[in-house]
Write a protein that holds these residues in place. Structure first.
Motif, short mmCIF file in Angstrom:
data_model
loop_
_atom_site.label_atom_id
_atom_site.label_comp_id
_atom_site.label_asym_id
_atom_site.label_seq_id
_atom_site.Cartn_x
_atom_site.Cartn_y
_atom_site.Cartn_z
N PHE A 63 0.82 -1.22 0.00
CA PHE A 63 0.00 0.00 0.00
C PHE A 63 0.85 1.27 0.00
N ILE A 64 2.09 1.18 0.52
CA ILE A 64 2.98 2.32 0.59
C ILE A 64 4.07 2.15 -0.47
N ASP A 65 4.16 3.11 -1.36
CA ASP A 65 5.16 3.06 -2.42
C ASP A 65 6.55 3.31 -1.81
N ALA A 66 7.50 2.42 -2.10
CA ALA A 66 8.85 2.55 -1.55
C ALA A 66 9.55 3.79 -2.05
N ARG A 67 9.12 4.34 -3.19
CA ARG A 67 9.74 5.56 -3.70
C ARG A 67 9.33 6.78 -2.88
N ASN A 68 8.16 6.69 -2.26
CA ASN A 68 7.70 7.79 -1.41
C ASN A 68 8.07 7.60 0.05
N LEU A 69 8.02 6.38 0.53
CA LEU A 69 8.34 6.09 1.93
C LEU A 69 8.94 4.70 2.00
N SER A 70 10.23 4.62 2.30
CA SER A 70 10.91 3.33 2.37
C SER A 70 10.36 2.49 3.51
N ALA A 71 10.47 1.18 3.35
CA ALA A 71 10.00 0.25 4.37
C ALA A 71 10.89 0.33 5.61
N PRO A 72 10.36 -0.02 6.79
CA PRO A 72 11.18 0.07 8.01
C PRO A 72 12.44 -0.75 7.95
N TRP A 73 12.37 -1.96 7.38
CA TRP A 73 13.57 -2.81 7.30
C TRP A 73 14.62 -2.21 6.37
N VAL A 75 15.04 1.06 6.00
CA VAL A 75 15.61 2.17 6.78
C VAL A 75 16.64 1.64 7.77
N VAL A 76 16.33 0.52 8.44
CA VAL A 76 17.27 -0.07 9.40
C VAL A 76 18.55 -0.51 8.69
N SER A 77 18.40 -1.13 7.53
CA SER A 77 19.58 -1.56 6.76
C SER A 77 20.42 -0.37 6.33
N THR A 78 19.77 0.70 5.89
CA THR A 78 20.50 1.91 5.48
C THR A 78 21.22 2.53 6.66
N ALA A 79 20.57 2.56 7.82
CA ALA A 79 21.22 3.10 9.02
C ALA A 79 22.45 2.28 9.38
N ALA A 245 20.64 13.64 0.33
CA ALA A 245 19.83 12.48 -0.06
C ALA A 245 18.61 12.91 -0.88
N ARG A 246 18.04 14.06 -0.58
CA ARG A 246 16.91 14.55 -1.36
C ARG A 246 17.32 14.82 -2.81
N THR A 247 18.53 15.31 -2.99
CA THR A 247 19.01 15.60 -4.34
C THR A 247 19.08 14.33 -5.18
N TYR A 248 19.48 13.23 -4.54
CA TYR A 248 19.63 11.95 -5.27
C TYR A 248 18.43 11.03 -5.10
N GLY A 249 17.36 11.52 -4.48
CA GLY A 249 16.15 10.71 -4.33
C GLY A 249 16.30 9.53 -3.40
N GLN A 250 17.14 9.64 -2.38
CA GLN A 250 17.37 8.53 -1.43
C GLN A 250 16.44 8.72 -0.23
N THR A 251 15.24 8.19 -0.38
CA THR A 251 14.23 8.36 0.67
C THR A 251 14.65 7.69 1.96
N ASP A 252 15.32 6.55 1.87
CA ASP A 252 15.69 5.82 3.08
C ASP A 252 16.63 6.64 3.98
N ILE A 253 17.56 7.37 3.38
CA ILE A 253 18.48 8.20 4.17
C ILE A 253 17.73 9.37 4.81
N ILE A 254 16.76 9.93 4.10
CA ILE A 254 15.95 11.01 4.67
C ILE A 254 15.20 10.51 5.90
N ILE A 255 14.63 9.31 5.81
CA ILE A 255 13.90 8.74 6.95
C ILE A 255 14.85 8.49 8.11
N VAL A 256 16.06 8.03 7.82
CA VAL A 256 17.06 7.82 8.88
C VAL A 256 17.33 9.13 9.62
N GLY A 257 17.49 10.22 8.85
CA GLY A 257 17.72 11.52 9.47
C GLY A 257 16.55 11.96 10.33
#
Length: 288
Positions: A63-73, A75-79, A245-257
């Motif tokens: 239901f949630i597009d990963a391009r708009n909001l990355s999955a919790p797992w 985000v954890v992997s990116t962190a 991260a916003r410049t390169y479209g890296q949503t997961d890094i934005i969520i980490v921040g």
């Protein structure tokens, strides 16, 4: 028989209210019918855990597009990757240094202004008006002017954070000074307490609850200001990492921040509340 009948009837009539009282349901001892009730252990975690559950379920179900909001797992992997590379620690250290410096200078300025305005009518007339004007103007709206005055270096960032911190510290400390019970002043005059002793032993302890309440708003204001100033020509910090991260479209890094900012705000508020409980334990003693 006829003489005993009225007495028996009178005895039965007398005991009817007692029988009705026994039949009437009684509240259980120790149970409160009204009021907020007892706090639930770790109740503060219920909301975030529910939010995390909905986020995980929505990501797993698609239901949630990963391009708009990355999955919790994700985000954890990116962190974990950012920690392994050392990027998260270095940016976090820079952000913490800016926030602490701004919090230190802003708290000192707000406390000094509150004492000057709270202990003198002349000081209040000079200080309170400009502070109220500053209160109506967001600190972030002053960034263009601060850039012209101080450049785009660290000084501008720290001063912006300090301005955001100064106002809540001043407002609540000043209110605490003005609401001290007048009977304390009469008692100080009765025992012959000097003005310095009155300030140290009566005024400042009496204003401590207001100051600590202002600090809770101040730490939140420090992190809110930090989010913005780190996106103004910064080369390090959590905000800079998110902007890159916003410049390169890296949503997961934005969520980490965002998670890091949220945790920093939660931890700092918890520390202030811990100090408040320790420093104001005497109020619970008086209430008891």
């Amino acid at each position: 028989m006829s003489a005993e009948a009225p007495a028996l009837t009178k005895a039965v009539t007398r005991t009817e209210p007692e029988v009705q009282a026994r039949r009437r349901p009684r509240p259980r001892p120790g149970r409160r019918r009204l009021g907020p009730g007892r706090p639930v252990p770790y109740g503060w975690a219920i909301g975030p855990l529910l939010l995390l559950a909905f986020w995980s379920a929505g990501s797993a179900a698609g239901f949630i597009d990963a391009r708009n909001l990355s999955a919790p797992w994700t985000v954890v992997s990116t962190a974990g990757d950012l920690i392994a590379e050392g990027r998260l620690q270095s940016n976090l250290a820079t952000s913490a240094e800016r926030a602490l410096l701004g919090l230190l200078f802003g708290t000192a300025a707000g406390l000094a202004l509150a004492i000057a305005a709270g202990l003198s009518r002349i000081g209040e007339g000079i200080i309170d008006g400009p502070v109220q004007i500053k209160r109506a103007i967001p600190s972030l709206a002053l960034i263009p002017l601060l850039i012209l005055w101080f450049g785009i270096g660290e000084s501008m960032k720290v001063i912006t954070i300090a301005l955001g911190v100064c106002v809540p510290v001043y407002i609540h400390t000043h209110n605490g000074l003005r609401t001290i019970d007048g009977r304390y002043a009469e008692l100080a005059e009765t025992v012959g307490l000097s003005r310095t002793g009155f300030v140290l032993h009566v005024v400042l302890p009496g204003a401590l609850p207001g100051f600590l309440l202002g600090m809770r708003f101040a730490v939140t204001a420090a992190w809110l200001s930090l989010v913005v100033v780190e996106q103004v020509n910064a080369t390090s910090g959590i905000g800079y990492m998110m902007e890159l991260a916003r410049t390169y479209g890296q949503t997961d890094i934005i969520i980490v921040g965002l998670v890091v900012y949220g945790l920093l705000g939660l931890i700092s508020d918890a520390l202030v509340r811990l100090v408040e409980r320790k420093a104001l334990s005497w109020r619970r003693t008086l209430a008891g």
